[in-house]
Motif scaffolding. Structure first.
Motif, PDB file in Angstrom:
ATOM      1  N   LYS A  69       0.837  -1.209   0.000  1.00 42.05           N
ATOM      2  CA  LYS A  69       0.000   0.000   0.000  1.00 42.05           C
ATOM      3  C   LYS A  69       0.873   1.262   0.000  1.00 42.05           C
ATOM      4  N   VAL A  70       1.871   1.300   0.869  1.00 43.55           N
ATOM      5  CA  VAL A  70       2.766   2.462   0.962  1.00 43.55           C
ATOM      6  C   VAL A  70       3.534   2.657  -0.344  1.00 43.55           C
ATOM      7  N   LEU A  71       4.049   1.574  -0.896  1.00 47.05           N
ATOM      8  CA  LEU A  71       4.810   1.676  -2.146  1.00 47.05           C
ATOM      9  C   LEU A  71       3.927   2.094  -3.316  1.00 47.05           C
ATOM     10  N   ASP A  72       2.699   1.604  -3.358  1.00 47.96           N
ATOM     11  CA  ASP A  72       1.777   2.006  -4.424  1.00 47.96           C
ATOM     12  C   ASP A  72       1.449   3.489  -4.320  1.00 47.96           C
ATOM     13  N   GLU A  73       1.234   3.975  -3.095  1.00 48.67           N
ATOM     14  CA  GLU A  73       0.969   5.403  -2.895  1.00 48.67           C
ATOM     15  C   GLU A  73       2.177   6.242  -3.306  1.00 48.67           C
ATOM     16  N   LEU A  74       3.363   5.793  -2.937  1.00 44.87           N
ATOM     17  CA  LEU A  74       4.589   6.500  -3.302  1.00 44.87           C
ATOM     18  C   LEU A  74       4.756   6.530  -4.818  1.00 44.87           C
ATOM     19  N   GLU A  75       4.503   5.413  -5.468  1.00 45.04           N
ATOM     20  CA  GLU A  75       4.622   5.344  -6.920  1.00 45.04           C
ATOM     21  C   GLU A  75       3.639   6.303  -7.593  1.00 45.04           C
ATOM     22  N   THR A  76       2.428   6.365  -7.089  1.00 45.83           N
ATOM     23  CA  THR A  76       1.412   7.280  -7.639  1.00 45.83           C
ATOM     24  C   THR A  76       1.847   8.726  -7.465  1.00 45.83           C
ATOM     25  N   LYS A  77       2.344   9.066  -6.280  1.00 42.77           N
ATOM     26  CA  LYS A  77       2.788  10.433  -6.028  1.00 42.77           C
ATOM     27  C   LYS A  77       3.989  10.802  -6.907  1.00 42.77           C
ATOM     28  N   LEU A  78       4.922   9.880  -7.057  1.00 39.44           N
ATOM     29  CA  LEU A  78       6.087  10.134  -7.902  1.00 39.44           C
ATOM     30  C   LEU A  78       5.682  10.328  -9.361  1.00 39.44           C
ATOM     31  N   SER A  79       4.765   9.503  -9.833  1.00 38.97           N
ATOM     32  CA  SER A  79       4.282   9.633 -11.217  1.00 38.97           C
ATOM     33  C   SER A  79       3.630  10.985 -11.423  1.00 38.97           C
ATOM     34  N   SER A  80       2.824  11.382 -10.472  1.00 39.13           N
ATOM     35  CA  SER A  80       2.124  12.662 -10.544  1.00 39.13           C
ATOM     36  C   SER A  80       3.107  13.826 -10.571  1.00 39.13           C
ATOM     37  N   GLN A  81       4.070  13.786  -9.681  1.00 37.59           N
ATOM     38  CA  GLN A  81       5.059  14.857  -9.595  1.00 37.59           C
ATOM     39  C   GLN A  81       5.911  14.919 -10.859  1.00 37.59           C
ATOM     40  N   LEU A  82       6.320  13.772 -11.354  1.00 38.69           N
ATOM     41  CA  LEU A  82       7.119  13.729 -12.574  1.00 38.69           C
ATOM     42  C   LEU A  82       6.323  14.286 -13.760  1.00 38.69           C
ATOM     43  N   ALA A  83       5.046  13.941 -13.836  1.00 31.64           N
ATOM     44  CA  ALA A  83       4.195  14.458 -14.915  1.00 31.64           C
ATOM     45  C   ALA A  83       4.077  15.975 -14.826  1.00 31.64           C
ATOM     46  N   ARG A  84       3.896  16.500 -13.619  1.00 32.78           N
ATOM     47  CA  ARG A  84       3.803  17.958 -13.441  1.00 32.78           C
ATOM     48  C   ARG A  84       5.103  18.645 -13.848  1.00 32.78           C
ATOM     49  N   GLN A  85       6.225  18.080 -13.447  1.00 31.57           N
ATOM     50  CA  GLN A  85       7.513  18.665 -13.795  1.00 31.57           C
ATOM     51  C   GLN A  85       7.766  18.603 -15.300  1.00 31.57           C
ATOM     52  N   TYR A  86       7.333  17.516 -15.937  1.00 34.07           N
ATOM     53  CA  TYR A  86       7.482  17.391 -17.383  1.00 34.07           C
ATOM     54  C   TYR A  86       6.692  18.483 -18.100  1.00 34.07           C
ATOM     55  N   VAL A  87       5.437  18.673 -17.692  1.00 35.14           N
ATOM     56  CA  VAL A  87       4.588  19.697 -18.308  1.00 35.14           C
ATOM     57  C   VAL A  87       5.175  21.080 -18.061  1.00 35.14           C
ATOM     58  N   LYS A  88       5.653  21.313 -16.844  1.00 32.34           N
ATOM     59  CA  LYS A  88       6.245  22.602 -16.515  1.00 32.34           C
ATOM     60  C   LYS A  88       7.472  22.870 -17.397  1.00 32.34           C
ATOM     61  N   GLY A  89       8.323  21.877 -17.551  1.00 37.56           N
ATOM     62  CA  GLY A  89       9.507  22.016 -18.401  1.00 37.56           C
ATOM     63  C   GLY A  89       9.137  22.214 -19.862  1.00 37.56           C
ATOM     64  N   TRP A  90       8.133  21.493 -20.313  1.00 36.41           N
ATOM     65  CA  TRP A  90       7.663  21.626 -21.691  1.00 36.41           C
ATOM     66  C   TRP A  90       7.167  23.045 -21.939  1.00 36.41           C
ATOM     67  N   ASN A  91       6.363  23.563 -21.018  1.00 39.38           N
ATOM     68  CA  ASN A  91       5.820  24.916 -21.166  1.00 39.38           C
ATOM     69  C   ASN A  91       6.924  25.968 -21.141  1.00 39.38           C
ATOM     70  N   GLU A  92       7.905  25.804 -20.265  1.00 43.44           N
ATOM     71  CA  GLU A  92       9.030  26.746 -20.212  1.00 43.44           C
ATOM     72  C   GLU A  92       9.822  26.689 -21.516  1.00 43.44           C
ATOM     73  N   GLY A  93      10.004  25.502 -22.048  1.00 44.98           N
ATOM     74  CA  GLY A  93      10.714  25.354 -23.309  1.00 44.98           C
ATOM     75  C   GLY A  93       9.986  26.035 -24.457  1.00 44.98           C
ATOM     76  N   ARG A  94       8.677  25.938 -24.458  1.00 51.65           N
ATOM     77  CA  ARG A  94       7.884  26.595 -25.500  1.00 51.65           C
ATOM     78  C   ARG A  94       7.993  28.112 -25.383  1.00 51.65           C
ATOM     79  N   LYS A  95       7.960  28.617 -24.145  1.00 51.11           N
ATOM     80  CA  LYS A  95       8.103  30.071 -23.940  1.00 51.11           C
ATOM     81  C   LYS A  95       9.457  30.551 -24.454  1.00 51.11           C
ATOM     82  N   ASP A  96      10.509  29.792 -24.121  1.00 47.77           N
ATOM     83  CA  ASP A  96      11.857  30.153 -24.585  1.00 47.77           C
ATOM     84  C   ASP A  96      11.933  30.139 -26.109  1.00 47.77           C
TER      85      ASP A  96
END
Length: 72
Positions: free
Chosen positions: A30-57
Motif C-alpha cells: 500500500k505504501v509503495l503504491d501510494e509512493l509510486e502514484t505520487k512520484l508519477s504525478s510529480q514527474l508528470a507535473r515537472q514534465y509539463v512545466k519544463g515543456w511549457n518553459e521550453g515553448r516560452k523560450d
C-alpha cells in the motif's frame, strides 16, 4: 499505463524488492503504491512545466530572430 508511470514503475522496482521482506506485505504494498502514484504525478507535473518553459523560450527566440531579420 503511460510512459511516465512506466518510468516510475521501473525506478521503483529495486525499492519494492528491497522492502518486500514479508513481515507486513499488505502495508508495504500500500505504501509503495501510494509512493509510486505520487512520484508519477510529480514527474508528470515537472514534465509539463519544463515543456511549457521550453515553448516560452522558443517563442522568445523566434521573436528575437524576427526582430533581427526586420520582420515584425
Amino acid at each position: 499505463m503511460d510512459q511516465i508511470e512506466q518510468i516510475v514503475s521501473n525506478l521503483m522496482m529495486p525499492i519494492k524488492k528491497e522492502v518486500n521482506d514479508g513481515r507486513h506485505p499488505e502495508q508495504s504494498r500500500k505504501v509503495l503504491d501510494e509512493l509510486e502514484t505520487k512520484l508519477s504525478s510529480q514527474l508528470a507535473r515537472q514534465y509539463v512545466k519544463g515543456w511549457n518553459e521550453g515553448r516560452k523560450d522558443l517563442v522568445q527566440e523566434i521573436r528575437k530572430l524576427k526582430e533581427i531579420g526586420g520582420h515584425k
